[in-house]
Design a protein around this motif. Sequence first.
Motif, short mmCIF file in Angstrom:
data_model
loop_
_atom_site.label_atom_id
_atom_site.label_comp_id
_atom_site.label_asym_id
_atom_site.label_seq_id
_atom_site.Cartn_x
_atom_site.Cartn_y
_atom_site.Cartn_z
N ALA A 25 5.87 -3.40 -18.04
CA ALA A 25 6.63 -2.66 -17.03
C ALA A 25 5.69 -1.87 -16.13
N PRO A 26 6.03 -1.73 -14.84
CA PRO A 26 5.18 -0.98 -13.90
C PRO A 26 5.55 0.49 -13.89
N LEU A 27 5.83 1.03 -15.07
CA LEU A 27 6.41 2.37 -15.20
C LEU A 27 5.64 3.18 -16.24
N PRO A 28 5.73 4.50 -16.17
CA PRO A 28 5.10 5.34 -17.19
C PRO A 28 5.87 5.26 -18.51
N TYR A 29 5.19 5.63 -19.58
CA TYR A 29 5.85 5.63 -20.89
C TYR A 29 6.98 6.64 -20.97
N ALA A 30 7.02 7.60 -20.09
CA ALA A 30 8.14 8.53 -20.07
C ALA A 30 9.46 7.81 -19.86
N ASP A 31 9.42 6.59 -19.28
CA ASP A 31 10.62 5.81 -19.02
C ASP A 31 10.86 4.72 -20.07
N MET A 32 10.19 4.79 -21.21
CA MET A 32 10.31 3.73 -22.21
C MET A 32 11.74 3.64 -22.74
N PRO A 33 12.17 2.43 -23.13
CA PRO A 33 13.53 2.27 -23.67
C PRO A 33 13.66 2.86 -25.07
N GLY A 34 14.89 2.99 -25.51
CA GLY A 34 15.17 3.66 -26.77
C GLY A 34 14.56 3.01 -27.98
N ASP A 35 14.54 1.66 -28.04
CA ASP A 35 14.01 1.01 -29.23
C ASP A 35 12.51 1.24 -29.38
N LEU A 36 11.81 1.26 -28.26
CA LEU A 36 10.37 1.52 -28.31
C LEU A 36 10.11 2.98 -28.65
N ARG A 37 10.92 3.86 -28.10
CA ARG A 37 10.81 5.27 -28.42
C ARG A 37 10.99 5.50 -29.93
N ALA A 38 11.97 4.84 -30.51
CA ALA A 38 12.23 4.99 -31.94
C ALA A 38 11.06 4.48 -32.76
N GLU A 39 10.45 3.38 -32.31
CA GLU A 39 9.32 2.82 -33.05
C GLU A 39 8.13 3.77 -33.03
N PHE A 40 7.81 4.32 -31.87
CA PHE A 40 6.70 5.26 -31.78
C PHE A 40 7.01 6.55 -32.54
N ALA A 41 8.28 6.96 -32.54
CA ALA A 41 8.66 8.18 -33.25
C ALA A 41 8.44 8.05 -34.75
N SER A 42 8.56 6.85 -35.28
CA SER A 42 8.43 6.65 -36.72
C SER A 42 6.99 6.46 -37.16
N ALA A 43 6.06 6.34 -36.22
CA ALA A 43 4.66 6.10 -36.56
C ALA A 43 3.96 7.40 -36.96
N THR A 44 2.98 7.29 -37.83
CA THR A 44 2.14 8.44 -38.16
C THR A 44 1.38 8.89 -36.92
N TYR A 78 0.81 -1.22 0.00
CA TYR A 78 0.00 0.00 0.00
C TYR A 78 0.85 1.27 0.00
N ASP A 79 2.13 1.15 0.27
CA ASP A 79 2.97 2.33 0.46
C ASP A 79 3.93 2.59 -0.70
N VAL A 80 3.71 1.96 -1.83
CA VAL A 80 4.52 2.20 -3.02
C VAL A 80 3.57 2.68 -4.11
N PRO A 81 4.07 3.24 -5.20
CA PRO A 81 3.17 3.71 -6.26
C PRO A 81 2.19 2.63 -6.69
N TRP A 82 0.93 3.03 -6.79
CA TRP A 82 -0.12 2.06 -7.09
C TRP A 82 0.12 1.38 -8.43
N LEU A 83 0.57 2.12 -9.42
CA LEU A 83 0.87 1.52 -10.72
C LEU A 83 1.89 0.40 -10.56
N TRP A 84 2.88 0.60 -9.70
CA TRP A 84 3.91 -0.42 -9.50
C TRP A 84 3.35 -1.63 -8.75
N SER A 85 2.66 -1.39 -7.65
CA SER A 85 2.18 -2.52 -6.85
C SER A 85 1.14 -3.33 -7.59
N GLU A 86 0.29 -2.66 -8.35
CA GLU A 86 -0.73 -3.37 -9.11
C GLU A 86 -0.08 -4.25 -10.18
N SER A 87 0.91 -3.71 -10.88
CA SER A 87 1.59 -4.49 -11.91
C SER A 87 2.37 -5.66 -11.31
#
Length: 392
Positions: free
Chosen positions: A294-313, A87-96
């Motif tokens: 991952a129990p993390l926001p997309y702001a922390d996404m790795p580089g390969d995923l970032r590159a994939e989303f960057a190339s999308a329309t 109960y004392d850690v970020p809910w997104l993390w504990s739920e995941s």
Amino acid sequence: MPDTPTAPVILGDEPGSFPHGVLAERHPAIIRRVRDAFPYGPEQHRALDALLTSCTEGRIEPLPADAPDHGLWETWGMRTYAGRSWYDVPWLWSESYFYRRLLDAVGYFGPGPWQGIDPFRPFKLAELDDPATDEELAALDDLAGRPADARARALLHGSLWGNRADLGFRLSAEGAEAAAAVPGLVADDSDTLWALLGASGTGTLCLVADNAGRELVPDLLLIAHLLDHGHIGRAVLHVKPSPYYVSDATTADVVDALRRLTGAGGAAAGHGRLLWSALADGRLTVRAHPFSCAPLPYADMPGDLRAEFASATVTVLKGDLNYRRLVGDRRWPPTTPFADVTAFFPGPVAALRTLKSDVITGLDARTEAALVAAEGQRWRTSGTRALIQVRA
């Protein structure tokens, strides 16, 4: 998101709050459902009992050292949060992390006879085989004679509402195509989304799926329409690499949904055959990136995923959990601009979400005031409201 976020991260430590209820009530209920869904042996029953005690009365325990993703979870916060109350850690993390430990308890990662057996599969198949799914797919036949743009909007609303897909289809079939005529929408940037998709037939859509079953089917139908009518040349469907949050879609769920479509007859079968062919020739690709769990926001996404989303329309993120990960699982004031909290995202991004948790951004003050006056704060979590938000 902003460099110095001022909104507090959501925890599950407040009795009576929605996150606290998920941790204290929903997770134990899920353990009981999973236990009853399979003839697990004594080893799995002991592990499920231990998880139940841990998540209700105990502390977060680290994954076994030989877990295949032990290193990943250490980088995702396990080393920091182990030993603390759920109960004392970020809910997104504990739920995941709860779902990751549940997979461990039932032997999903093996080795052993239960390796690779999805503990949520009976629930997913029951929904997919529900007679209501037949009714929703039959509604596609009623759309066949309507103009392409009307069908497109109907399918977008079907994808938005998930397992209320029939609502979206009926609304548009009956002529409720104007944004103001669609009940329950608290924000609607659909015109901006259609402008991004265009009609060149060359762009790439990344669609990050949410749930399987009756929620994945309308996502697939929307992709089929966009491919068939030249809005995009290619689609990448992101799913989870392992079972997650009970109903989140995996590759196996995509196959089940496609078989359901192709076996349904009528317009649904035509969409199914188109998608089957698109997978074979590469116009549609299924992707299961580890960061999807991952129990993390997309702001922390790795580089390969970032590159994939960057190339999308445009990247379309479906559902409540993806929204929480997109804007950050924080207590933002509802009028916080959506563009501000998604400024980090590497390309145009759209959120299609039915509201089932507290997080919300991008509302105008008048809309927020009207919602609060009508429902208090229940509108945030009841699943009766939805949004289409776009940052181009």
